[in-house]
Design an enzyme around this catalytic site. Sequence first.
Site, PDB file in Angstrom:
ATOM      1  N   HIS A   3       0.731  -1.453   0.057  1.00 18.89           N
ATOM      2  CA  HIS A   3       0.350  -0.090   0.051  1.00 18.89           C
ATOM      3  C   HIS A   3       0.833   0.973  -0.151  1.00 18.89           C
ATOM      4  O   HIS A   3       1.683   1.497   0.701  1.00 18.89           O
ATOM      5  CB  HIS A   3      -1.161   0.163   1.651  1.00 18.89           C
ATOM      6  CG  HIS A   3      -1.998   1.315   1.617  1.00 18.89           C
ATOM      7  ND1 HIS A   3      -1.718   1.522   2.364  1.00 18.89           N
ATOM      8  CD2 HIS A   3      -2.680   1.340   0.307  1.00 18.89           C
ATOM      9  CE1 HIS A   3      -2.828   3.035   2.239  1.00 18.89           C
ATOM     10  NE2 HIS A   3      -3.555   2.703   1.060  1.00 18.89           N
ATOM     11  N   ARG A   4       0.376   2.158  -0.940  1.00 20.78           N
ATOM     12  CA  ARG A   4       1.322   3.525  -1.511  1.00 20.78           C
ATOM     13  C   ARG A   4       3.572   2.746  -1.930  1.00 20.78           C
ATOM     14  O   ARG A   4       3.705   3.341  -0.355  1.00 20.78           O
ATOM     15  CB  ARG A   4       1.551   4.369  -0.099  1.00 20.78           C
ATOM     16  CG  ARG A   4      -0.104   4.205  -0.316  1.00 20.78           C
ATOM     17  CD  ARG A   4      -0.331   5.624   0.763  1.00 20.78           C
ATOM     18  NE  ARG A   4      -1.804   5.895   1.050  1.00 20.78           N
ATOM     19  CZ  ARG A   4      -1.840   6.714   2.573  1.00 20.78           C
ATOM     20  NH1 ARG A   4      -1.415   7.613   2.237  1.00 20.78           N
ATOM     21  NH2 ARG A   4      -3.079   6.596   2.690  1.00 20.78           N
ATOM     22  N   GLU A  31       0.666  -0.756  -4.197  1.00 18.65           N
ATOM     23  CA  GLU A  31      -0.782   0.356  -4.771  1.00 18.65           C
ATOM     24  C   GLU A  31       0.205   1.571  -4.645  1.00 18.65           C
ATOM     25  O   GLU A  31       0.559   1.828  -4.027  1.00 18.65           O
ATOM     26  CB  GLU A  31      -1.436  -0.250  -4.008  1.00 18.65           C
ATOM     27  CG  GLU A  31      -2.760   0.861  -3.990  1.00 18.65           C
ATOM     28  CD  GLU A  31      -3.157   1.902  -2.773  1.00 18.65           C
ATOM     29  OE1 GLU A  31      -3.764   2.646  -2.848  1.00 18.65           O
ATOM     30  OE2 GLU A  31      -1.661   2.393  -2.526  1.00 18.65           O
ATOM     31  N   ASP A  33      -1.021   6.294  -5.777  1.00 17.73           N
ATOM     32  CA  ASP A  33      -1.989   7.062  -5.675  1.00 17.73           C
ATOM     33  C   ASP A  33      -2.169   8.249  -7.098  1.00 17.73           C
ATOM     34  O   ASP A  33      -0.511   8.999  -7.500  1.00 17.73           O
ATOM     35  CB  ASP A  33      -2.394   8.142  -4.233  1.00 17.73           C
ATOM     36  CG  ASP A  33      -2.539   7.054  -2.906  1.00 17.73           C
ATOM     37  OD1 ASP A  33      -4.000   6.209  -3.371  1.00 17.73           O
ATOM     38  OD2 ASP A  33      -1.792   6.983  -2.991  1.00 17.73           O
ATOM     39  N   HIS A  46      -0.684  10.898  -2.756  1.00 20.87           N
ATOM     40  CA  HIS A  46      -2.237  10.632  -2.413  1.00 20.87           C
ATOM     41  C   HIS A  46      -2.734  11.621  -1.608  1.00 20.87           C
ATOM     42  O   HIS A  46      -4.358  11.784  -2.169  1.00 20.87           O
ATOM     43  CB  HIS A  46      -1.871  10.256  -0.413  1.00 20.87           C
ATOM     44  CG  HIS A  46      -3.025   9.789  -0.136  1.00 20.87           C
ATOM     45  ND1 HIS A  46      -3.420  10.738   0.925  1.00 20.87           N
ATOM     46  CD2 HIS A  46      -4.012   8.463  -0.334  1.00 20.87           C
ATOM     47  CE1 HIS A  46      -4.764   9.756   0.813  1.00 20.87           C
ATOM     48  NE2 HIS A  46      -4.742   8.422   0.893  1.00 20.87           N
ATOM     49  N   GLU A 105      -4.286   3.805  -8.183  1.00 17.64           N
ATOM     50  CA  GLU A 105      -5.658   4.938  -7.855  1.00 17.64           C
ATOM     51  C   GLU A 105      -5.862   6.375  -8.299  1.00 17.64           C
ATOM     52  O   GLU A 105      -5.042   6.805  -7.682  1.00 17.64           O
ATOM     53  CB  GLU A 105      -5.824   4.541  -6.246  1.00 17.64           C
ATOM     54  CG  GLU A 105      -6.911   4.609  -5.787  1.00 17.64           C
ATOM     55  CD  GLU A 105      -6.714   5.485  -3.979  1.00 17.64           C
ATOM     56  OE1 GLU A 105      -5.884   5.068  -3.299  1.00 17.64           O
ATOM     57  OE2 GLU A 105      -8.325   5.832  -3.891  1.00 17.64           O
ATOM     58  N   LYS A 107      -7.157   9.308  -8.434  1.00 18.22           N
ATOM     59  CA  LYS A 107      -7.869  10.455  -6.847  1.00 18.22           C
ATOM     60  C   LYS A 107      -8.625  11.344  -7.418  1.00 18.22           C
ATOM     61  O   LYS A 107      -8.060  12.323  -9.052  1.00 18.22           O
ATOM     62  CB  LYS A 107      -6.916  11.097  -6.251  1.00 18.22           C
ATOM     63  CG  LYS A 107      -5.826  10.384  -5.475  1.00 18.22           C
ATOM     64  CD  LYS A 107      -7.125   9.404  -3.816  1.00 18.22           C
ATOM     65  CE  LYS A 107      -6.202   8.727  -3.344  1.00 18.22           C
ATOM     66  NZ  LYS A 107      -7.079   7.465  -2.049  1.00 18.22           N
ATOM     67  N   ASP A 231       0.521  -1.788   4.395  1.00 16.09           N
ATOM     68  CA  ASP A 231       1.692  -0.243   4.844  1.00 16.09           C
ATOM     69  C   ASP A 231       3.493  -1.298   5.242  1.00 16.09           C
ATOM     70  O   ASP A 231       4.475  -1.506   4.666  1.00 16.09           O
ATOM     71  CB  ASP A 231       1.796  -0.018   5.723  1.00 16.09           C
ATOM     72  CG  ASP A 231       0.924   1.185   5.362  1.00 16.09           C
ATOM     73  OD1 ASP A 231       0.063   1.752   4.011  1.00 16.09           O
ATOM     74  OD2 ASP A 231      -0.372   1.503   6.374  1.00 16.09           O
TER      75      ASP A 231
HETATM   76  O1  G3P Z   1      -6.474   1.486  -2.736  1.00 16.22           O
HETATM   77  C1  G3P Z   1      -6.774   0.671  -0.795  1.00 16.22           C
HETATM   78  C2  G3P Z   1      -6.945   2.773  -0.296  1.00 16.22           C
HETATM   79  O2  G3P Z   1      -5.527   3.441  -1.020  1.00 16.22           O
HETATM   80  C3  G3P Z   1      -7.566   3.508  -0.432  1.00 16.22           C
HETATM   81  O3  G3P Z   1      -7.320   4.749   0.467  1.00 16.22           O
HETATM   82  O4  G3P Z   1      -6.451   6.680   1.637  1.00 16.22           O
HETATM   83  O5  G3P Z   1      -4.596   4.937   1.041  1.00 16.22           O
HETATM   84  O6  G3P Z   1      -5.519   6.427  -0.901  1.00 16.22           O
HETATM   85  P1  G3P Z   1      -5.933   5.444   0.228  1.00 16.22           P
HETATM   86 MG    MG Z   2      -4.684   4.495  -2.235  1.00 18.02          MG
END
Ligand code: G3P
Ligand code: MG
Length: 242
Positions: A3-4, A31, A33, A46, A105, A107, A231
Amino acid sequence: MAHRGISGKAPENTLAAFALACETPGIDMIELDVRLSKDDEVIVLHDRTLQRTSTGNGAARNYLTTEIKEFDAGSWFDPSFAQERIPTLLDVLMMVNKRRWLNIELKSDFFFPEKPELLERQVLETVGDLGYEECVMYSSFNHRMLGNIRRFNPTAVTGVLYSVGRDFGRMPSKLARRVGASVFVCAKREVTRRMLDDARTNGIAFYVYTLNSTSSVRRMIELGVDGILSDIADNIVQFVKR
Ligand code: G3P
Ligand code: MG
């Protein structure tokens, strides 16, 4: 899924965090953003504003990519990452170089609504230019954007992000089918047995975020989720594979 990137051990959404994910065996997907800069380039960030994760201030959309690249995107996390910069999507695709799938992702930015479909088109163009289509899924809380992605590229893999305030009571298959998605993604506190059953019955993959403890991972595996975002994916993957 990282995640990120491995955002627990390197600044989120930087090449350092993505490199760690590439170097860790067993991580399937990264993942990240994305949003647009002032000159309509796809940047990896993000928040809509710069200040939490860089030395910049204010909305990223008010800065040219060259200006954004001047900000230090690592010191906030640890001084040893002072050389990190906010990457463009192109930077990430080139560095990862198909070693991992990417979950891009999208935004949405309600403060800059003047150019509909532009982010979708720019992302698809960048992915297409690098021939990365086979290793990408697109996700978003903005399901209209995912519908656009599928309209522009009917074979794209997409995942709807669940927004409890807006989507409460709607089942994964309904949310996904409306925009041609094959994946449903929600936060761990939002998971219900009924939603999991609905996804399973209808052939929709079920991903959950953000799991940073072995106990939460164990619980979600027992429930039967198909994907886990963390994470600290490097730690979690060891636990999952054991
Ligand atoms: O893809 C799941 C998650 O990344 C969505 O929330 O705020 O971490 O981008 P956020
Ligand atoms: Mg995200």
